[in-house]
Design an enzyme around this catalytic site. Structure first.
Site, mmCIF file in Angstrom:
data_model
loop_
_atom_site.group_PDB
_atom_site.id
_atom_site.type_symbol
_atom_site.label_atom_id
_atom_site.label_comp_id
_atom_site.label_asym_id
_atom_site.label_seq_id
_atom_site.Cartn_x
_atom_site.Cartn_y
_atom_site.Cartn_z
ATOM 1 N N GLU A 27 -8.881 -13.715 -1.157
ATOM 2 C CA GLU A 27 -8.170 -13.954 0.107
ATOM 3 C C GLU A 27 -8.896 -15.049 0.879
ATOM 4 O O GLU A 27 -10.106 -14.973 1.108
ATOM 5 C CB GLU A 27 -8.094 -12.669 0.937
ATOM 6 C CG GLU A 27 -7.432 -12.895 2.287
ATOM 7 C CD GLU A 27 -6.947 -11.616 2.954
ATOM 8 O OE1 GLU A 27 -6.525 -10.685 2.246
ATOM 9 O OE2 GLU A 27 -6.986 -11.570 4.187
ATOM 10 N N ASP A 41 2.302 2.030 3.388
ATOM 11 C CA ASP A 41 3.217 1.057 4.014
ATOM 12 C C ASP A 41 4.660 1.524 3.837
ATOM 13 O O ASP A 41 5.560 1.126 4.575
ATOM 14 C CB ASP A 41 3.168 -0.323 3.342
ATOM 15 C CG ASP A 41 1.799 -0.938 3.342
ATOM 16 O OD1 ASP A 41 0.982 -0.558 4.195
ATOM 17 O OD2 ASP A 41 1.558 -1.809 2.471
ATOM 18 N N ASP A 66 -4.655 -13.778 -2.036
ATOM 19 C CA ASP A 66 -4.024 -13.404 -0.773
ATOM 20 C C ASP A 66 -4.028 -14.652 0.099
ATOM 21 O O ASP A 66 -5.085 -15.119 0.554
ATOM 22 C CB ASP A 66 -4.758 -12.235 -0.102
ATOM 23 C CG ASP A 66 -4.176 -10.896 -0.540
ATOM 24 O OD1 ASP A 66 -3.359 -10.874 -1.485
ATOM 25 O OD2 ASP A 66 -4.520 -9.860 0.075
ATOM 26 N N HIS A 82 0.890 -1.167 0.000
ATOM 27 C CA HIS A 82 0.000 0.000 0.000
ATOM 28 C C HIS A 82 0.930 1.221 0.000
ATOM 29 O O HIS A 82 2.015 1.175 0.596
ATOM 30 C CB HIS A 82 -0.823 0.122 1.279
ATOM 31 C CG HIS A 82 -1.724 -1.017 1.596
ATOM 32 N ND1 HIS A 82 -1.304 -2.155 2.219
ATOM 33 C CD2 HIS A 82 -3.064 -1.157 1.442
ATOM 34 C CE1 HIS A 82 -2.328 -2.968 2.408
ATOM 35 N NE2 HIS A 82 -3.411 -2.384 1.949
ATOM 36 N N ASP A 113 -10.813 -11.583 10.926
ATOM 37 C CA ASP A 113 -9.765 -11.758 9.923
ATOM 38 C C ASP A 113 -8.421 -11.935 10.632
ATOM 39 O O ASP A 113 -7.685 -10.973 10.816
ATOM 40 C CB ASP A 113 -9.785 -10.482 9.064
ATOM 41 C CG ASP A 113 -9.021 -10.611 7.770
ATOM 42 O OD1 ASP A 113 -8.673 -11.737 7.399
ATOM 43 O OD2 ASP A 113 -8.782 -9.567 7.136
ATOM 44 N N GLU A 149 -10.654 -7.192 -4.282
ATOM 45 C CA GLU A 149 -10.432 -8.207 -3.242
ATOM 46 C C GLU A 149 -11.683 -8.259 -2.356
ATOM 47 O O GLU A 149 -11.880 -7.397 -1.500
ATOM 48 C CB GLU A 149 -9.192 -7.826 -2.421
ATOM 49 C CG GLU A 149 -8.829 -8.865 -1.382
ATOM 50 C CD GLU A 149 -7.574 -8.469 -0.611
ATOM 51 O OE1 GLU A 149 -6.616 -7.954 -1.201
ATOM 52 O OE2 GLU A 149 -7.578 -8.672 0.615
HETATM 53 C C1 XUL Z 1 -7.525 -6.522 4.626
HETATM 54 C C2 XUL Z 1 -6.714 -6.930 3.477
HETATM 55 C C3 XUL Z 1 -5.886 -5.876 2.835
HETATM 56 C C4 XUL Z 1 -5.803 -5.980 1.352
HETATM 57 C C5 XUL Z 1 -5.095 -4.843 0.682
HETATM 58 O O1 XUL Z 1 -8.342 -7.507 5.128
HETATM 59 O O2 XUL Z 1 -6.707 -8.075 3.106
HETATM 60 O O3 XUL Z 1 -4.621 -5.919 3.405
HETATM 61 O O4 XUL Z 1 -5.168 -7.150 0.969
HETATM 62 O O5 XUL Z 1 -5.599 -3.608 1.028
HETATM 63 CO CO CO Z 2 -5.704 -9.066 1.600
#
Ligand code: XUL
Ligand code: CO
Length: 441
Positions: A267, A103, A295, A100, A306, A231
């Site tokens: 993810e 980051d 992810d 990001h 999460d 995502e």
């Molecule tokens: C949050 C998540 C984020 C995204 C990118 O749950 O997965 O880190 O991957 O913004």
């Molecule tokens: Co993610």
């Protein structure tokens, strides 16, 4: 300057090794279904968890020291993170990273200052990329942490906030292109609502789509040839997020004419929060031609949030790799470890061991998924299960050459149908176990 002293390059030592700082299954160059493991898996490091997160939770501060010898909140620290990240990836043989915008640097109060810090750090990252051959899998803008995004980014009720979202996306796309990134991710962390009493859902969704169109137009204009990804995640931080799951996100993309430029970044822990399996959201993406990237992490069956754990279930990674292999692999994607160590695992060794666990678990998953495909019994069973559609009235249904009248006449002739063949779930589960654990006795 070496940061992870006493930890060398992580070797592959094979399944009998008891060395915690060695791979037991991930053998980068080993061919699986004709392709080296590293290309089948395309592992990536998530900048945020690995280089930024210290284990802070709602009840206490971090436990891990991620200062890497510099003062947190300075550009010196931002550079130390780059040094640490590239040393870490090189030692593990990880060839990609994901990031990001925020980051990479400490965000300033003035976006102009933030952007010049991003220019400075991205020059430094680029040098390291050239020196090591490490690449960028995808970039994104963090449009959920800063208080201005309390009501979302594209979905914010404030047009000024929408401008800031646009500005961050523009800069994050510039950086992604500068790094030659393969993808650009939208994770709509706060694109959703807490209560319908104050929310115009249609208005918000239209604005999110507008922002995505603007991003596509700008990205293509500066030469971004990769995929945009959504995502999906059903909730957290918002009560209800618009990109609930793959099916919802795909419907949204089609509704707003974004489906040619976007794919899914699935993810694992988000799929399970939506009440699905990881495999389910991979399959839904794949059958819609939208399986983009992954992810890689896992949740916890007893915790409803999460947790972003490193994957450890070979059963889950086998079924995930089964979907990925059957979909023909991830073209502009990879397996990004959006995963973090548990709070009590706070040492440098733990950072490496988290990745070793994740990489070995996916390597085993790849090997076992390939074995399931080569075994062929699952495929054969599924094919046979639908065989009534290959001839006669079934074939006519498939080719669209029949009518309700003809089908009703067929039913009248049959009077009562034979029961469909057994689903044989237990037999199939037993086959999976046999393939997973052959050689166990
Ligand atoms: C949050 C998540 C984020 C995204 C990118 O749950 O997965 O880190 O991957 O913004
Ligand atoms: Co993610």
């Amino acid at each position: 300057m070496e940061i992870f002293k006493n930890i060398g390059k992580i070797p592959f030592e094979g399944s009998q090794s008891k060395n915690p700082l060695a791979f037991r299954y991930y053998d980068a160059e080993k061919l699986v279904l004709g392709k080296p493991m590293k290309e089948q898996l395309n592992f990536a490091m998530a900048w945020w968890h690995n280089l930024c997160a210290t284990g802070t939770d709602m009840f206490g501060p971090g436990t891990a020291d991620k200062s890497f010898g510099a003062t947190i909140g300075t550009m010196e620290h931002a550079k130390a993170k780059v040094d640490a990240g590239f040393e870490f990836m090189s030692k593990l043989g990880i060839e990609y990273f994901c990031f990001h915008d925020v980051d990479l640097i400490p965000e300033a109060a003035d976006i102009n200052e933030t952007n010049s810090r991003l220019d400075e750090i991205s020059d430094y990252i680029l040098e390291k990329m050239k020196a090591t051959g490490i690449k960028c899998l995808w970039g994104t803008a963090n449009m959920f942490s800063n208080p201005r995004f309390m009501n979302g980014a594209g979905s914010s009720n404030s047009a000024d906030v929408f401008c800031f979202a646009a500005a961050q996306i523009k800069k994050a796309l510039d950086l992604t292109v500068k790094f030659g990134g393969e993808g650009y991710v939208f994770w709509g962390g706060r694109e959703g609502y807490e209560t319908l009493l104050n929310t115009d859902v249609k208005f918000e969704q239209e604005n999110i789509a507008r922002l995505m169109h603007l991003a596509v137009d700008y990205g293509r204009s500066i030469g971004f040839k990769g995929d945009f990804f959504i995502e999906p995640k059903p909730k957290e931080p918002m009560k209800h997020q618009y990109d609930f799951d793959a099916a919802t996100a795909i419907g949204f993309l089609r509704q707003y004419g974004l489906d040619k430029d976007f794919k899914m970044n699935i993810e694992a822990n988000h799929a399970t929060l939506a009440g699905h399996t990881f495999q389910h959201d991979l399959r839904i993406s794949a059958i819609n031609g939208m399986l983009g990237s992954v992810d890689a992490n896992t949740g916890d069956a007893q915790l409803g949030w999460d947790t972003d754990e490193f994957p450890y279930s070979v059963y889950d990674t086998t079924m995930a790799m089964y979907e990925i292999l059957k979909a023909g692999g991830l073209k502009h994607g990879g397996l990004n470890f959006d995963a973090k160590n548990r709070r009590p695992s706070y040492t440098y060794e733990d950072m490496f061991e988290g990745f070793i666990l994740g990489m070995d678990t996916f390597a085993l998953g790849l090997i076992k998924a390939a074995a399931l495909i080569e075994d062929g019994r699952l495929d054969e069973f599924v094919k046979d299960r639908y065989s009534s559609y290959t001839t006669g009235i079934g074939a006519k249904i498939r080719s669209g050459e029949t009518t309700l009248v003809e089908l009703a006449a067929k039913a009248a002739e049959l009077k009562t149908p034979a029961l469909p063949g057994s689903g044989r779930q237990e037999r199939l589960e037993s086959i999976v176990n046999q393939v997973l654990f052959n050689g166990a006795n």
